[in-house]
Scaffold this active site. Structure first.
Site, PDB file in Angstrom:
ATOM      1  N   SER A 185       0.846  -1.189   0.000  1.00  0.00           N
ATOM      2  CA  SER A 185       0.000   0.000   0.000  1.00  0.00           C
ATOM      3  C   SER A 185       0.887   1.247   0.000  1.00  0.00           C
ATOM      4  O   SER A 185       1.681   1.438  -0.911  1.00  0.00           O
ATOM      5  CB  SER A 185      -0.963  -0.043   1.183  1.00  0.00           C
ATOM      6  OG  SER A 185      -1.994   0.910   1.015  1.00  0.00           O
ATOM      7  N   GLU A 311      -8.971  -4.595  -4.547  1.00  0.00           N
ATOM      8  CA  GLU A 311      -8.338  -3.879  -3.451  1.00  0.00           C
ATOM      9  C   GLU A 311      -9.335  -3.154  -2.539  1.00  0.00           C
ATOM     10  O   GLU A 311      -9.344  -3.343  -1.331  1.00  0.00           O
ATOM     11  CB  GLU A 311      -7.348  -2.848  -4.023  1.00  0.00           C
ATOM     12  CG  GLU A 311      -6.204  -3.432  -4.824  1.00  0.00           C
ATOM     13  CD  GLU A 311      -5.028  -3.855  -3.968  1.00  0.00           C
ATOM     14  OE1 GLU A 311      -5.109  -3.726  -2.737  1.00  0.00           O
ATOM     15  OE2 GLU A 311      -4.022  -4.298  -4.551  1.00  0.00           O
ATOM     16  N   HIS A 403      -7.685  -5.645  -0.264  1.00  0.00           N
ATOM     17  CA  HIS A 403      -6.477  -4.959   0.179  1.00  0.00           C
ATOM     18  C   HIS A 403      -5.924  -5.626   1.437  1.00  0.00           C
ATOM     19  O   HIS A 403      -6.675  -5.953   2.355  1.00  0.00           O
ATOM     20  CB  HIS A 403      -6.834  -3.501   0.464  1.00  0.00           C
ATOM     21  CG  HIS A 403      -5.679  -2.558   0.500  1.00  0.00           C
ATOM     22  ND1 HIS A 403      -4.799  -2.433  -0.535  1.00  0.00           N
ATOM     23  CD2 HIS A 403      -5.278  -1.665   1.454  1.00  0.00           C
ATOM     24  CE1 HIS A 403      -3.902  -1.499  -0.232  1.00  0.00           C
ATOM     25  NE2 HIS A 403      -4.158  -1.027   0.971  1.00  0.00           N
TER      26      HIS A 403
END
Length: 489
Positions: A185, A311, A403
């Site tokens: 990320s 995600e 995610h």
């Protein structure tokens, strides 16, 4: 005990099955960023005499309660927040020459912590890789534009941490010439940013970007954000004035300014990225990252990158009923996707259209922020020394390939804290073995085991479909229409 350039540190041996490794936690690589140093560039620590215990995680830049997100990350109070944690199977063996993984945690550049059981390097140690996790200043303290202070203080922290690795990693059994920087990320974005910085090239040999969220904030916008924050606080946005403002007060105001209401927030996420992130200041970060790649910056370094399939669907699926009441075209218009591009995008995602407006919107967030970044990076580098993957495993708990879900697979730590809560019961060990092995191969040899993008344009290693890993082509074709959009990343 290991002797660093600043003094001796005492770590702890750990045993897990047949694996024996040592952990050295909370070693400061810079002085505590408080007082006059709060908004300063990281300053080298003073050497110490005697032996310093490195048995517990050091204080973290993250304050308050632990995040309620997917990754369990510990919050540790205290001032000395710029620390390195080293996990190694060969402490003190200066001739071992093991490859090194340096991990930068995520959290949108304003959250997150290096103190997580998911980031423990024991499985990399098992496979002959020394692992280091770094902390860095977050939010406005790390990335806000402040008159009288250096820009990109969080980036300077990454560099200071990597310089510490260069000076000391041999003492922990590592090879300073074989350092791979990885993160997920914002941490993946950090790795991509470093790859495009001329001044950082001597600090690593490879980059592994996992769901990288790139910053590249324009200087003018960073200055305007600082002006607004100062106005809300009732002070000038200068280093002298802001040092008198408590961290928690700045954090409170930055949260409000960084979260526009309703769909404006989602539009901003895709088109502009986080408001507090690395800034293109013209000095440390000279130009947008992909422009640097196109100029050949980092071309001699290896890069492995990819994203999960879905995600950010989790951000929209909880509002399925509300989004279904709005025509899909209007909904996508509101987040900046319109005209022919919208039509092409909807046609390419008919499977998500069948799942409802919230699914289309969530996939658009995933594509605009993460998946298109993968293709942009690979193409900017002309595919040279670049390997692309796709994570397709669907959680048994919430039915998405979301995610953070891939992190415990990369670290091969499916038995760690809270993993099954997110993966579902009995997550596939074969998938973790395949992904972790690819990462180890990349760190140790510079290739993960499948053709590079230059060797076979569009080739993708897919992790987590019907098999642990399969070779594929065209898996990112569904973001092609987004690549000419004026996204920041």
């Amino acid at each position: 005990m290991v002797g660093t350039h600043d003094g001796e540190v005492r770590g702890r041996w750990r045993e897990q099955g047949k694996t024996r490794s040592a952990a050295f936690l909370g070693i400061p690589f810079a002085k505590a960023p408080v007082g006059d140093l709060r908004f300063a560039a990281p300053e080298a620590v003073d050497a110490w005499t005697g032996v310093r215990d490195a048995l517990e995680y050091g204080p973290t830049p993250k304050r308050g309660e632990p995040d309620s997100g997917m990754i369990p990350e510990q919050v540790v109070p205290g001032d000395s927040t710029l620390n390195a944690d080293v996990f190694t199977p060969r402490p003190g063996d200066t001739e071992a020459g093991l490859p090194v993984l340096v991990w930068i945690h995520g959290g949108g550049y304003y959250e997150g912590s290096p103190a997580s059981p998911w980031y423990d390097g024991r499985t990399y140690n098992r496979d002959g890789v020394v692992t280091v996790t770094l902390s860095y200043r977050l939010g406005f303290d790390g990335f806000g534009w402040i008159e009288g202070a250096p820009a990109n203080r969080g980036v300077l922290d990454w560099i200071a941490g990597l310089e510490w690795v260069q000076r000391n990693i041999r003492e922990f059994g590592g090879d300073p010439d074989r350092v791979t920087v990885s993160g997920q990320s914002a941490g993946g974005g950090a790795a991509l940013t470093l790859l495009g910085m001329e001044c950082a090239q001597h600090l690593f040999s490879g980059i592994h970007s996992i769901s990288g969220a790139l910053g590249d904030r324009p200087k003018e916008e960073a200055i305007e954000f600082a002006r607004q924050l100062g106005q809300q606080l009732g002070v000038e946005p200068t280093a002298e004035a802001l040092r008198a403002v408590p961290e928690d007060r700045i954090y409170e105001v930055q949260q409000v300014l960084d979260t526009p209401p309703g769909l404006d927030y989602l539009k901003s996420m895709v088109q502009d990225g986080p408001l507090l992130a690395p800034v293109v200041d013209g000095e440390l970060i000279k130009r947008p990252t992909f422009e640097s790649y196109a100029l050949g910056i980092g071309a001699d370094k290896t890069l492995m990158l990819g994203a999960t399939d879905e995600e950010f669907l989790v951000l929209t699926m909880g509002q399925s009923k509300q989004f279904q009441q709005v025509p899909l075209a209007g909904l996508l218009d509101s987040v900046g996707l319109s005209g022919d591009v919208q039509h092409q995008y909807v046609q390419a995602h008919d499977d998500y259209v069948a799942r409802g407006n919230a699914a289309v919107l969530g996939r658009y967030l995933s594509d605009g922020i993460f998946r298109s970044t993968v293709v942009r990076a690979a193409r900017a580098r002309s595919g040279e020394r670049t390997w692309v993957y796709r994570f397709a495993f669907v959680s048994g708990s919430y039915g998405l390939s979301g995610h953070c879900l891939d992190v415990p697979f990369w670290f091969d730590c499916l038995d760690s804290t809270d993993v099954a809560l997110h993966t579902g019961e009995n997550p596939p060990q074969a998938l973790a073995t395949a992904m972790h092995s690819a990462a180890v191969s990349f760190i140790a040899t510079g290739t993960p085991g499948w053709p590079s993008w230059a060797e076979d344009a569009g080739v993708v290693e897919v992790f987590g479909g019907t098999q642990a890993a399969v070779r594929s082509h065209g898996d990112f074709d569904d973001v092609e229409m987004l690549l000419d959009q004026p996204f920041r990343r």
